[in-house]
Design a protein around this motif. Structure first.
Motif, PDB file in Angstrom:
ATOM      1  N   HIS A 104      39.748 -49.327  31.259  1.00  0.00           N
ATOM      2  CA  HIS A 104      39.455 -49.406  29.996  1.00  0.00           C
ATOM      3  C   HIS A 104      38.861 -50.803  29.604  1.00  0.00           C
ATOM      4  CE1 HIS A 104      43.717 -47.444  29.944  1.00  0.00           C
ATOM      5  NE2 HIS A 104      42.782 -46.679  30.497  1.00  0.00           N
ATOM      6  N   CYS A 105      37.851 -51.121  30.296  1.00  0.00           N
ATOM      7  CA  CYS A 105      37.351 -52.194  30.010  1.00  0.00           C
ATOM      8  C   CYS A 105      35.638 -52.043  29.645  1.00  0.00           C
ATOM      9  CB  CYS A 105      37.412 -53.294  31.020  1.00  0.00           C
ATOM     10  SG  CYS A 105      36.691 -52.777  32.735  1.00  0.00           S
ATOM     11  N   ASP A 106      35.086 -53.095  29.413  1.00  0.00           N
ATOM     12  CA  ASP A 106      33.686 -52.860  29.041  1.00  0.00           C
ATOM     13  C   ASP A 106      32.793 -53.271  30.282  1.00  0.00           C
ATOM     14  OD1 ASP A 106      33.568 -55.650  29.084  1.00  0.00           O
ATOM     15  OD2 ASP A 106      33.507 -55.944  27.146  1.00  0.00           O
ATOM     16  N   GLU A 125      33.337 -56.905  31.581  1.00  0.00           N
ATOM     17  CA  GLU A 125      34.497 -57.195  32.352  1.00  0.00           C
ATOM     18  C   GLU A 125      34.509 -56.309  33.751  1.00  0.00           C
ATOM     19  OE1 GLU A 125      38.035 -57.070  29.051  1.00  0.00           O
ATOM     20  OE2 GLU A 125      36.798 -55.659  28.983  1.00  0.00           O
ATOM     21  N   ARG A 181      35.520 -48.956  34.667  1.00  0.00           N
ATOM     22  CA  ARG A 181      35.473 -48.812  33.379  1.00  0.00           C
ATOM     23  C   ARG A 181      36.739 -48.003  32.781  1.00  0.00           C
ATOM     24  NH1 ARG A 181      29.853 -49.346  30.189  1.00  0.00           N
ATOM     25  NH2 ARG A 181      31.412 -49.080  28.400  1.00  0.00           N
TER      26      ARG A 181
END
Lengths: 188, 252
Positions: A38-40, A43, A34
């Motif tokens: 830079h993902c949630d 993802e 994460r």
């Protein structure tokens, strides 16, 4: 459980192997990816599922027999590559997800197939699912689990390795014809 | 047929690297010169890769189920056994708890639906962090890094100021996304809306994320039709699709 024990479970086709691997590094990986990509959380899980399955596939393909690093380093390295790839390949496509990463991974293994039409891999997969047994099991044992004809003939109770080999040829022929027919239908 | 099988055998041995260097040369030469053999080779390879892919997709379903059960465990908790012979003490406790829970739910339900949904679904976007490099002191931080640092530590007003300065130097979609989220945290929804809308107009990056946060902003502003339309737009996305569909269902 040690790395070697996890790898042994997967190699021996123990049903728990994949789940044990999945649980082993899940929290750590999700937290790390994460930040890295830079993902949630959703993802992050897609990346993790694809990474775990690529490790699982590599174990079966014998690519991890001489593993020099720890399993964790290897797994996280795969995750990092997937994240970079999806960044480079234009994240806006909104196509990304574990299934997409796996499809990419498989097609990248065969540059000869670069001219494949989109969804061709899915087409073969669908036909394979329709194939039924014993063909499905036989082909899976040989091409995914890398079992020899001798081992397959023992497991599926064929007379000998040659009989299993003949059967494998027939199954591949059936699969080939199914794919051919579907391709023709789709192109019409 | 004998020939065909023979070719396939050669191809399989080639793929498994079981040919000696001389045999390999012969086959590679034939693949170059014989289009039929080349297409047979490609077709065979395609089937093998399809079989491997099918296996992985089946296992992917297994992992998805495992993941789903983990999520269910987190939300449902453990089941308590049913007592066949009730006695009054646990019943009295249960009744008292029921009254308490009902009261809480009553108070909770008085908050507008949109507020509740916003609170349930809003999770601020994770910033990439300031990412300090070796020897880089606080005084040498770029505006972007300062913004991320303040954002990560909940100092949203400071973060917005730094982000605005950073955008003057170099426009960045992640900075916009964090700025919009800062406004959401500060409950300045009209400003958040402007940031996300201009992001969608000016950037091609992080479109799904911008749409998701814009939908939440609309929701909070009671602009339900716009919220629905924006959610529909991303409902098929692989990244935010599940969340968007869930929220749409709850809105209905």
């Amino acid at each position: 459980m040690t790395d070697n024990e996890i790898l042994r479970l997967i190699r021996n086709n123990d049903g728990n192997g994949l789940s044990v691997l999945y649980e082993a590094y899940r929290s750590e990986f999700l937290h790390w990816i994460r930040k890295f990509a830079h993902c949630d959380q959703y993802e992050a899980k897609e990346y993790y599922q694809a990474s775990v399955l690529i490790v699982y596939e590599n174990v079966h393909q014998g690519k991890m027999d001489d593993l020099k690093s720890s399993l964790k380093t290897y797994l996280f390295g795969i995750g990092k590559n997937l994240a970079w790839q999806s960044y480079r390949q234009d994240v806006r496509k909104q196509k990304a997800g574990a299934a997409y990463y796996l499809e990419n991974y498989i097609t990248e293994q065969s540059p000869e197939l670069a001219q494949w039409q989109d969804h061709q891999l899915d087409l073969v997969r669908e036909c394979f699912q329709l194939l039924g047994d014993p063909c499905r099991t036989l082909l899976d044992l040989h091409y995914f689990q890398r079992k020899s004809m001798e081992e397959i003939s023992n497991q599926l109770a064929y007379k000998n390795a040659d009989t299993a080999k003949n059967q494998k040829y027939k199954c591949m022929e059936r699969l080939r014809r199914m794919v051919e027919e579907r391709t023709v239908t789709q192109n019409q | 047929m004998e020939n065909f099988m023979n070719d396939i055998e050669w191809i399989e041995r080639y793929l498994d690297r079981r040919l000696d260097p001389e045999e390999m040369k012969v086959l590679e030469k034939r693949l170059e010169e014989e289009p039929d053999l080349r297409s047979k080779y490609q077709e065979h390879l395609q089937l093998i890769q399809g079989i491997r892919y099918a296996h992985l997709r089946e296992r992917l379903e297994q992992l998805k189920t495992l993941e789903q059960s983990k999520s269910n465990d987190l939300t449902s908790g453990e089941e308590t056994p049913i007592r066949l012979i009730p006695n009054w003490k646990p019943l009295a406790v249960a009744a008292a708890m029921l009254v308490a829970v009902t009261s809480i739910l009553f108070i909770y339900n008085r908050a507008p639906l949109t507020d509740r949904l916003f609170a349930e679904h809003f999770e601020p976007f994770d910033s990439p962090g300031p990412g300090l490099t070796r020897g880089q002191g606080e005084g040498t931080l770029t505006w972007k890094q300062k913004g991320y640092e303040a954002y990560d530590n909940g100092r949203y007003e400071e973060a917005i100021m730094a982000f605005q300065k950073s955008q003057e130097e170099n426009h960045d979609a992640i900075v916009d996304l964090c700025m919009g989220n800062s406004y959401l945290k500060l409950q300045q929804y009209d400003k958040a809306e402007k940031v996300f809308e201009s992001m969608l107009k000016d950037h091609d990056d992080l479109v799904t994320q911008a749409n998701w946060y814009l939908a939440l902003t609309y929701l909070k502003e009671q602009k339900l039709e716009r919220a629905r339309a924006t959610l529909w737009g991303i409902s098929k996305s692989s990244t935010y699709g599940v969340k968007a569909r869930k929220l749409l269902k709850e809105l209905d």
